[in-house]
Design a protein around this motif. Structure first.
Motif, PDB file in Angstrom:
ATOM      1  N   ASP A  33      -4.967   8.554   9.423  1.00  0.00           N
ATOM      2  CA  ASP A  33      -3.509   8.810   9.292  1.00  0.00           C
ATOM      3  C   ASP A  33      -3.013   8.361   7.852  1.00  0.00           C
ATOM      4  O   ASP A  33      -2.359   8.883   7.230  1.00  0.00           O
ATOM      5  CB  ASP A  33      -2.558   8.268  10.285  1.00  0.00           C
ATOM      6  N   ILE A  37      -1.592  10.564   5.114  1.00  0.00           N
ATOM      7  CA  ILE A  37      -0.228  10.406   4.230  1.00  0.00           C
ATOM      8  C   ILE A  37      -0.481  10.190   2.768  1.00  0.00           C
ATOM      9  O   ILE A  37       0.328  10.759   2.036  1.00  0.00           O
ATOM     10  CB  ILE A  37       0.183   9.024   4.753  1.00  0.00           C
ATOM     11  N   PHE A  61       6.177   1.857   5.947  1.00  0.00           N
ATOM     12  CA  PHE A  61       6.310   3.341   5.642  1.00  0.00           C
ATOM     13  C   PHE A  61       5.108   3.836   6.210  1.00  0.00           C
ATOM     14  O   PHE A  61       5.269   4.906   7.275  1.00  0.00           O
ATOM     15  CB  PHE A  61       6.575   3.722   4.160  1.00  0.00           C
ATOM     16  N   ASN A  65       4.284   5.746  10.421  1.00  0.00           N
ATOM     17  CA  ASN A  65       3.993   7.169  10.080  1.00  0.00           C
ATOM     18  C   ASN A  65       2.561   7.380  10.572  1.00  0.00           C
ATOM     19  O   ASN A  65       1.904   8.499  10.322  1.00  0.00           O
ATOM     20  CB  ASN A  65       4.248   7.833   8.862  1.00  0.00           C
ATOM     21  N   SER A  66       2.070   6.138  11.019  1.00  0.00           N
ATOM     22  CA  SER A  66       0.583   6.310  11.726  1.00  0.00           C
ATOM     23  C   SER A  66       0.487   6.120  13.047  1.00  0.00           C
ATOM     24  O   SER A  66       1.411   5.392  13.425  1.00  0.00           O
ATOM     25  CB  SER A  66      -0.083   5.455  10.754  1.00  0.00           C
TER      26      SER A  66
END
Length: 106
Positions: A33, A37, A61, A65-66
């Motif tokens: 991930d 990203i 951040f 998002n992972s």
């Protein structure tokens, strides 16, 4: 993790740092991930240096998002023990205490 946090005083100066490191020990960020990203940021025009700076300054951040996975129990125990050992001698600036066992909340 919640059970452990209830046994500690959240007024201790190292409480937030300890809990953040504990979360890092319990939940490992999925490296695929992070790469995904980073690739998205590159396609948006960011350089490798910009992405590295983002990782250094705003790691939350990437974590947000992972996916995160819990390691196997033998690895988890080693990581947990490392966090506890790293914070075992941390002194509270307000009280000067290093031993929180006498002030545990039950």
């Amino acid at each position: 993790m919640q059970r452990l946090s209830r046994t500690m005083l959240n007024s201790h100066g190292a409480y937030r740092a300890f809990m953040a490191r504990l979360q890092d020990a319990f939940l490992i960020v999925c490296s695929e991930d992070i790469e995904r990203i980073s690739a998205c940021l590159k396609s948006a025009g960011k350089t490798d240096a910009d992405i590295q700076e983002m990782k250094d300054k705003d790691w939350s951040f990437f974590v947000a998002n992972s996916r995160r996975v819990c390691p196997p129990k033998d690895v988890l125990l080693v990581r947990f023990n490392w966090v506890v050992a790293a914070f075992s001698d941390v002194q509270d600036a307000k009280t000067g205490d290093t031993d929180q066992s006498s002030k545990l909340k039950y």
